[in-house]
Design an enzyme around this catalytic site. Sequence first.
Site, short mmCIF file in Angstrom:
data_model
loop_
_atom_site.label_atom_id
_atom_site.label_comp_id
_atom_site.label_asym_id
_atom_site.label_seq_id
_atom_site.Cartn_x
_atom_site.Cartn_y
_atom_site.Cartn_z
N TYR A 152 3.46 36.51 87.10
CA TYR A 152 4.62 35.60 87.17
C TYR A 152 5.21 35.61 88.59
CZ TYR A 152 9.60 34.32 86.28
OH TYR A 152 10.85 33.78 86.32
N LYS A 188 5.28 32.56 91.33
CA LYS A 188 6.52 32.08 91.97
C LYS A 188 6.36 32.12 93.49
CE LYS A 188 9.57 31.41 88.56
NZ LYS A 188 10.05 30.05 88.25
N1 NAD Z 1 16.53 33.28 82.87
C1 NAD Z 1 16.32 34.13 83.87
O1 NAD Z 1 16.77 35.28 83.85
C2 NAD Z 1 15.52 33.71 85.07
C3 NAD Z 1 15.40 34.58 86.15
C4 NAD Z 1 14.64 34.20 87.25
C5 NAD Z 1 14.05 32.95 87.28
N2 NAD Z 1 14.17 32.13 86.20
C6 NAD Z 1 13.47 30.83 86.25
O2 NAD Z 1 14.35 29.77 85.86
C7 NAD Z 1 13.64 28.78 85.13
C8 NAD Z 1 14.33 28.51 83.80
O3 NAD Z 1 14.45 29.73 83.09
P1 NAD Z 1 14.93 29.79 81.58
O4 NAD Z 1 15.48 31.14 81.35
O5 NAD Z 1 15.75 28.59 81.26
O6 NAD Z 1 13.52 29.69 80.84
P2 NAD Z 1 13.19 29.12 79.38
O7 NAD Z 1 11.95 29.80 78.94
O8 NAD Z 1 14.39 29.17 78.51
O9 NAD Z 1 12.88 27.59 79.70
C9 NAD Z 1 11.67 27.18 80.27
C10 NAD Z 1 11.29 25.87 79.62
O10 NAD Z 1 10.04 25.41 80.19
C11 NAD Z 1 9.40 24.68 79.18
N3 NAD Z 1 7.96 24.50 79.45
C12 NAD Z 1 7.01 25.47 79.40
N4 NAD Z 1 5.80 24.91 79.60
C13 NAD Z 1 6.01 23.59 79.80
C14 NAD Z 1 5.14 22.49 80.04
N5 NAD Z 1 3.81 22.64 80.11
N6 NAD Z 1 5.68 21.25 80.19
C15 NAD Z 1 7.02 21.08 80.12
N7 NAD Z 1 7.90 22.09 79.88
C16 NAD Z 1 7.38 23.32 79.70
C17 NAD Z 1 9.63 25.49 77.91
O11 NAD Z 1 9.43 24.70 76.75
C18 NAD Z 1 11.07 25.98 78.09
O12 NAD Z 1 12.00 25.19 77.39
C19 NAD Z 1 12.21 29.30 85.00
O13 NAD Z 1 11.41 28.73 86.00
C20 NAD Z 1 12.34 30.78 85.25
O14 NAD Z 1 11.16 31.32 85.80
C21 NAD Z 1 14.89 32.47 85.12
#
Ligand code: NAD
Length: 332
Positions: A159, A163
């Site tokens: 992951y 990124k």
């Molecule tokens: N939440 C955290 O703590 C955190 C920390 C660092 C980075 N991030 C980044 O922030 C972003 C959002 O995080 P989050 O916590 O809301 O994640 P989440 O898992 O709640 O949401 C990600 C969404 O991406 C969608 N998705 C996956 N594959 C897909 C595809 N092929 N086509 C379309 N949609 C697709 C999923 O259905 C999901 O709803 C991510 O990129 C994550 O890596 C989050």
Amino acid sequence: MGSIGESIPKRILITGAAGFIGQALAAALIQDPYIEKLILTDVTKPSTPKHSLQADPAVICESEAGDLTDKATCEGLCSRELTHVYLLHGIMSGAAEANLELGLRVNLDSMRLVLDELRKRPSRKPIRVIFPSSLAVYGPTSDSELITESTIPLPQSSYGAQKAMMETLLNDYSRRGLMDARIVRLPTIIVRPGAPSGAASSFCSAILREPLNGAKAVLPVPKALKLWVCSARTVVKNLVALADIDENKFAGRSRVVNLPGITVSVQDMLSALFEVGGEGAYHLVESVRDEKVETIVGSWPARFEISRSKELGLSEDVSLVQTVRDYITDYK
Ligand SMILES: NC(=O)c1ccc[n+]([C@@H]2O[C@H](COP(=O)([O-])OP(=O)(O)OC[C@H]3O[C@@H](n4cnc5c(N)ncnc54)[C@H](O)[C@@H]3O)[C@@H](O)[C@H]2O)c1
């Protein structure tokens, strides 16, 4: 050049909009009077947020289902009149580690499909792309080391590697003037509502959320483990602000910014749970070590220097107790 927000109405696409951050971000953006249109997309049709009474009812919010590993879906979404894209879709750390193919397909291939559509938009102003990267791009550090944007990434998970690869591509497309990217390395965001995510750090929310709901939670890491976390409210506030930062502030520089957060130990989180939820909630957390989780989360640094974020006008985070109280207000 001023901010897009000052000159023309914003037309924003949010991918991964059914997810945790996507839903919270959409709810905040829809209150912005400079937004003309919000398009939300995810593999399942995302819920659309409600306007507050003060908001301009002219904001149009559309929602559609689409798999972004499909080229035609990317073409269809990216051919719209857009000023900004938040690229929030993705496979989280634990899930991307367990399934390399899936992580590559979504975190790299689908991102590349979207970015290539965005960079090929004919004779339009470079679009603003806001990309949430992660502290997972970094490798293990000593307890005293303070991480900056100049610290060399050394991801210890697929992951984090995915990124880091996207960061490089976004920096290059921005250098070429094909887009105006803002790459933000997010801390672990707490408190996530609902079901646990595929993130290795999922327990950070679970040990607060489940006991506050009267349910047991499992703690897979030692209580002394230190983490870099941020409240959902603060990260959303900063993601909103990033859309309007003047492009000149990034000119000739890396687009990578470490977002504000706070350094806490797991014990600090449990103490906040005790303070807000009481002794009963505190005792619902049971320690059951999980080496896989510990290896990934234990490799992430916990101390960051955030002067670049402050220079860009981004907000600092609140206390853990405040974060837990805000979660109760916002989600319970
Ligand atoms: N939440 C955290 O703590 C955190 C920390 C660092 C980075 N991030 C980044 O922030 C972003 C959002 O995080 P989050 O916590 O809301 O994640 P989440 O898992 O709640 O949401 C990600 C969404 O991406 C969608 N998705 C996956 N594959 C897909 C595809 N092929 N086509 C379309 N949609 C697709 C999923 O259905 C999901 O709803 C991510 O990129 C994550 O890596 C989050």
